[in-house]
Design a protein around this motif. Structure first.
Motif, PDB file in Angstrom:
ATOM      1  N   UNK A 174     -10.639   0.939  -2.641  1.00  0.00           N
ATOM      2  CA  UNK A 174      -9.291   0.622  -2.157  1.00  0.00           C
ATOM      3  C   UNK A 174      -8.563  -0.305  -3.119  1.00  0.00           C
ATOM      4  N   UNK A 175      -9.293  -1.257  -3.722  1.00  0.00           N
ATOM      5  CA  UNK A 175      -8.673  -2.140  -4.713  1.00  0.00           C
ATOM      6  C   UNK A 175      -8.255  -1.365  -5.957  1.00  0.00           C
ATOM      7  N   UNK A 176      -8.995  -0.291  -6.254  1.00  0.00           N
ATOM      8  CA  UNK A 176      -8.645   0.540  -7.402  1.00  0.00           C
ATOM      9  C   UNK A 176      -7.470   1.456  -7.106  1.00  0.00           C
ATOM     10  N   UNK A 177      -6.951   1.358  -5.859  1.00  0.00           N
ATOM     11  CA  UNK A 177      -5.785   2.136  -5.423  1.00  0.00           C
ATOM     12  C   UNK A 177      -6.042   3.636  -5.462  1.00  0.00           C
ATOM     13  N   UNK A 178      -7.290   4.005  -5.108  1.00  0.00           N
ATOM     14  CA  UNK A 178      -7.590   5.418  -4.977  1.00  0.00           C
ATOM     15  C   UNK A 178      -6.956   5.954  -3.707  1.00  0.00           C
ATOM     16  N   UNK A 179      -6.782   7.262  -3.679  1.00  0.00           N
ATOM     17  CA  UNK A 179      -6.188   7.897  -2.512  1.00  0.00           C
ATOM     18  C   UNK A 179      -7.061   7.667  -1.280  1.00  0.00           C
ATOM     19  N   UNK A 180      -6.420   7.426  -0.131  1.00  0.00           N
ATOM     20  CA  UNK A 180      -7.161   7.135   1.101  1.00  0.00           C
ATOM     21  C   UNK A 180      -8.085   8.281   1.497  1.00  0.00           C
ATOM     22  N   UNK A 181      -7.645   9.513   1.238  1.00  0.00           N
ATOM     23  CA  UNK A 181      -8.484  10.667   1.552  1.00  0.00           C
ATOM     24  C   UNK A 181      -9.772  10.648   0.752  1.00  0.00           C
ATOM     25  N   UNK A 182      -9.665  10.381  -0.551  1.00  0.00           N
ATOM     26  CA  UNK A 182     -10.837  10.334  -1.409  1.00  0.00           C
ATOM     27  C   UNK A 182     -11.748   9.171  -1.030  1.00  0.00           C
ATOM     28  N   UNK A 183     -11.173   8.062  -0.621  1.00  0.00           N
ATOM     29  CA  UNK A 183     -11.973   6.894  -0.206  1.00  0.00           C
ATOM     30  C   UNK A 183     -12.809   7.222   1.024  1.00  0.00           C
ATOM     31  N   UNK A 184     -12.178   7.834   2.034  1.00  0.00           N
ATOM     32  CA  UNK A 184     -12.893   8.181   3.254  1.00  0.00           C
ATOM     33  C   UNK A 184     -14.008   9.182   2.983  1.00  0.00           C
TER      34      UNK A 184
END
Length: 275
Positions: free
Chosen positions: A51-61
């Motif tokens: 999340x700190x790397x500002x990745x897409x929320x979909x990819x994070x989940x």
């Protein structure tokens, strides 16, 4: 007869087994509990870093679920090793079971493959408004097997991923602007130039409509019972619904005030009176 010597022998046997396996069982339980705790913590830390790397929320989940699954699989294998179970044989057994389950659950595996395609090609993300799999709404969640969307009436629709990737996907949120298209009909006896002037006035008066490109009004069809105008204007994506409703209402009210009719289907019935 059950004598004292036999009793003592069985007691010694139980004590020996308890001494031999109790520590292994206790160790396996401790490893499982501690390992599960570490897996949870490592997954949370990984999620925060992504999340700190500002990745897409979909990819994070999606990555979060994969990381936790892999870590828990390692914890289970470690617990089995402490118990003295040969995990190499379990790998072979799991492989055979996996093949059987894979054949039985082809649809579910197709959903997993579709989830990978969604993550890789990124046709939409969490928070986007899409139309796919026979439903339309805002994407709430994407997991290995399904995508959850919420329509405007706040229902919850769960769509298998294979249904989404197997058909057309319309994303209404990936562009900042969207074109508003309306078809407005007037009667053949009405003043065409006046109707066009009124439509342009309504469009130019609406502040949420973009002035560049300018709104467009033109005759698109000489229909069976009406002259039809194509009304086109560009608006911000988040304003599309509100502007559409406002335009339809304003057009009807203004046409009524200025004497422009909007035809509607009618049926004339002729009765023959036979004596």
């Amino acid at each position: 007869m059950f004598n004292t010597q036999d009793y003592a022998q069985y007691v010694d046997m139980v004590v020996n087994y308890a001494a031999q396996y109790s520590f292994k069982i206790f160790g396996a339980i401790v490893i499982f509990i501690v390992g599960k705790w570490f897996a949870h913590k490592i997954t949370l830390v990984s999620k925060k870093l992504m999340e700190k790397s500002k990745l897409d929320a979909t990819l994070v989940e999606f990555s979060e679920s994969i990381i936790y699954f892999v870590l828990m699989l390692a914890v289970i294998m470690a617990s089995l090793n402490v118990l003295g179970v040969q995990t190499t044989s379990f790998v072979a057994v799991f492989g055979a079971i996996g093949l059987a389950v894979g054949l039985a659950l082809q649809g579910s595996l197709a959903n997993v493959g579709a989830a990978v395609l969604i993550m890789f090609f990124r046709p939409f993300k969490i928070g986007d408004t899409i139309e796919a799999g026979g439903a339309m709404g805002t994407v709430q969640d994407i997991n290995l097997f399904s995508t959850t969307i919420s329509p405007i009436d706040n229902r919850t629709i769960i769509i298998p991923n294979s249904k989404i990737t197997g058909g057309n996907i319309t994303n209404f949120s990936n562009k900042t602007e969207r074109r508003l298209d309306l078809t407005v009909g007037i009667g053949y006896g009405d003043d065409l130039r006046l109707a066009k002037e009124i439509l342009l006035e309504i469009l130019n008066k609406e502040e949420r409509i973009s002035k560049d490109p300018a709104p467009f009004v033109g005759v698109t069809e000489l229909g069976e019972s009406s002259v039809n105008f194509a009304v086109r204007a560009w608006v911000k994506t988040e304003d599309y619904g509100d502007v559409r409703f406002a335009m339809l209402e304003e057009i009807k009210l203004t046409f009524d005030e200025r004497g422009i009719s909007i035809p509607y289907p009618q049926m004339d019935i002729h009765l023959n009176n036979k004596n």
